[in-house]
Design a protein around this motif. Structure first.
Motif, mmCIF file in Angstrom:
data_model
loop_
_atom_site.group_PDB
_atom_site.id
_atom_site.type_symbol
_atom_site.label_atom_id
_atom_site.label_comp_id
_atom_site.label_asym_id
_atom_site.label_seq_id
_atom_site.Cartn_x
_atom_site.Cartn_y
_atom_site.Cartn_z
ATOM 1 N N GLY A 88 41.088 26.764 28.420
ATOM 2 C CA GLY A 88 39.837 26.804 29.167
ATOM 3 C C GLY A 88 39.833 26.006 30.458
ATOM 4 O O GLY A 88 38.789 25.879 31.095
ATOM 5 N N TYR A 89 41.003 25.507 30.859
ATOM 6 C CA TYR A 89 41.039 24.669 32.058
ATOM 7 C C TYR A 89 41.698 25.351 33.264
ATOM 8 O O TYR A 89 41.685 24.814 34.360
ATOM 9 N N HIS A 90 42.271 26.526 33.051
ATOM 10 C CA HIS A 90 42.791 27.336 34.158
ATOM 11 C C HIS A 90 42.118 28.700 34.065
ATOM 12 O O HIS A 90 42.376 29.476 33.138
ATOM 13 N N ILE A 91 41.236 28.968 35.030
ATOM 14 C CA ILE A 91 40.389 30.147 35.004
ATOM 15 C C ILE A 91 40.690 31.025 36.216
ATOM 16 O O ILE A 91 40.914 30.524 37.315
ATOM 17 N N PHE A 92 40.693 32.334 36.000
ATOM 18 C CA PHE A 92 41.063 33.299 37.046
ATOM 19 C C PHE A 92 39.820 33.941 37.655
ATOM 20 O O PHE A 92 39.148 34.745 37.023
ATOM 21 N N VAL A 93 39.501 33.565 38.893
ATOM 22 C CA VAL A 93 38.419 34.204 39.636
ATOM 23 C C VAL A 93 39.076 35.261 40.509
ATOM 24 O O VAL A 93 39.766 34.944 41.475
ATOM 25 N N THR A 94 38.895 36.522 40.156
ATOM 26 C CA THR A 94 39.697 37.579 40.764
ATOM 27 C C THR A 94 38.850 38.807 41.124
ATOM 28 O O THR A 94 37.624 38.759 41.130
ATOM 29 N N SER A 95 39.545 39.908 41.400
ATOM 30 C CA SER A 95 38.849 41.130 41.823
ATOM 31 C C SER A 95 39.459 42.344 41.142
ATOM 32 O O SER A 95 40.388 42.239 40.331
ATOM 33 N N ASN A 96 38.953 43.513 41.526
ATOM 34 C CA ASN A 96 39.488 44.767 40.988
ATOM 35 C C ASN A 96 40.967 44.950 41.330
ATOM 36 O O ASN A 96 41.678 45.695 40.649
ATOM 37 N N THR A 97 41.448 44.264 42.363
ATOM 38 C CA THR A 97 42.860 44.395 42.743
ATOM 39 C C THR A 97 43.773 44.101 41.567
ATOM 40 O O THR A 97 44.628 44.916 41.205
ATOM 41 N N THR A 98 43.610 42.937 40.929
ATOM 42 C CA THR A 98 44.504 42.556 39.834
ATOM 43 C C THR A 98 44.161 43.223 38.514
ATOM 44 O O THR A 98 45.030 43.431 37.672
ATOM 45 N N HIS A 99 42.878 43.584 38.326
ATOM 46 C CA HIS A 99 42.459 44.042 37.007
ATOM 47 C C HIS A 99 42.037 45.500 36.900
ATOM 48 O O HIS A 99 41.522 45.924 35.859
ATOM 49 N N ALA A 100 42.266 46.281 37.959
ATOM 50 C CA ALA A 100 42.014 47.728 37.878
ATOM 51 C C ALA A 100 42.904 48.479 38.863
ATOM 52 O O ALA A 100 43.671 49.356 38.475
ATOM 53 N N SER A 101 42.829 48.117 40.143
ATOM 54 C CA SER A 101 43.548 48.855 41.188
ATOM 55 C C SER A 101 45.065 48.802 41.032
ATOM 56 O O SER A 101 45.746 49.822 41.211
ATOM 57 N N ASN A 102 45.593 47.629 40.728
ATOM 58 C CA ASN A 102 47.050 47.502 40.609
ATOM 59 C C ASN A 102 47.624 48.405 39.525
ATOM 60 O O ASN A 102 48.744 48.907 39.639
#
Length: 324
Positions: A88-102
């Protein structure tokens, strides 16, 4: 009796040590949290992460640090989070790039967007904006720009520092029958700098990165990528209403933890993000930066991600982009 009593004391003491050291019972969070962002400083994801970090920090009572790990279409940051300790101490604030588009753009990823991550919450949506260098491109409207491109084939380059920006440009090229070439960048802010400088002539990228420079007159904004006009830039027409029929693209943001992160941490973080994204002051702040705030439950994010991945497969196929 004395020996039994002595054994009881040792056993009780050991049990206390085990309980005190148990991750399940330890208060979360009890130290600083790091938000890892897969794009450079100044990107839409970065701006969002920094706004959220300040408020989430107040809600959980710990410092939240934003760390940029840009490059390789988000691969570098995604792999780091996928391999991080699920505490719980390293959290990924990301976008559709890494989690859908790629998933639609690459035949194989060095991480699994589903199995390697624990969904926390959706964070928001952001329209893309078509911008051009006003010194290089004389066009003031999309129809004028399409005419210009057809009169000047292979002379215009568009930059992309994210999958959304890349597919945004490719889709525009296919639907308008124009000949423009892509130049890849580590992140959108770098591409925007070159668009302002004239090294490249256009971008179709997130509003948070493009609109501020358009408002300063350093870029000329021609249209937005949404199906309807957006409150973020109400004076800008959509690409569809400007003659590019069928054009619609919206980027989105979400937050994840490494797979296996304790439910206590997921719940605490979800509550903090939901409360933050429903704060009127935060909503207004993000809207000014071109971002529409939106939260969700972890389950809602998982379902949304699945649907978006399928949608991006269709977009990539429609754009005619070769899967790498």
């Amino acid at each position: 009796m004395k020996m039994k009593h002595f054994k009881y004391i040792i056993s009780t003491a050991l049990a206390g040590v085990v309980l005190a050291g148990s991750p399940a019972l330890a208060a979360y969070p009890d130290r600083p949290i790091t938000f890892v962002v897969p794009f450079g400083a100044g990107s839409g994801t970065d701006k969002l992460a920094r706004v959220l970090a300040e408020n989430v920090s107040k809600l959980v009572g710990q410092t939240v640090v934003v760390e940029n790990k840009g490059g390789a279409s988000g691969f570098i940051a995604a792999q780091e989070i996928a391999r991080a300790k699920p505490d719980g101490y390293h959290i990924f604030v990301t976008s559709n790039t890494t989690h859908a588009s790629n998933s639609a753009l690459f035949k194989k990823l060095p991480y699994d967007p589903v199995k390697d991550f624990a969904p926390i919450s959706k964070l928001g949506n952001i329209p893309l904006v078509l911008v051009v260098n006003p010194k290089s491109i004389p066009s003031k409207t999309v129809p004028e720009y399409i005419d210009y491109l057809k009169q000047n084939p292979d002379k215009v380059f568009f930059g992309s520092g994210s999958t959304s920006a890349r597919i945004g440009g490719e889709l525009f090229k296919i639907l308008t029958g124009t000949k423009i070439s892509n130049v890849d960048y580590k992140s959108n802010p770098q591409a925007v700098v070159d668009t302002v400088g004239g090294q490249i002539q256009m971008m179709i990228a997130d509003a948070a990165t493009t609109l501020p420079l358009a408002r300063e007159g350093k870029l000329r904004a021609l249209a937005v990528s949404t199906s309807k006009r957006t409150d973020i830039a109400p004076d800008l027409p959509t690409l569809a209403e400007s003659g590019v029929k069928g054009y619609e693209m919206v980027a989105w943001f979400a937050v994840y933890a490494p797979a296996g992160t304790p439910e206590e941490a997921i719940k605490t973080l979800n509550q903090a993000f939901v409360k933050t994204l429903n704060d009127p002051a935060i909503v207004k702040n993000l809207q000014i930066q071109g971002i529409e705030a939106e939260s969700s439950s972890p389950e809602e994010l998982a379902a949304f991600q699945k649907a978006e991945t399928e949608k991006w497969v269709d977009i990539v196929a429609k754009a005619g982009v070769d899967v790498r």
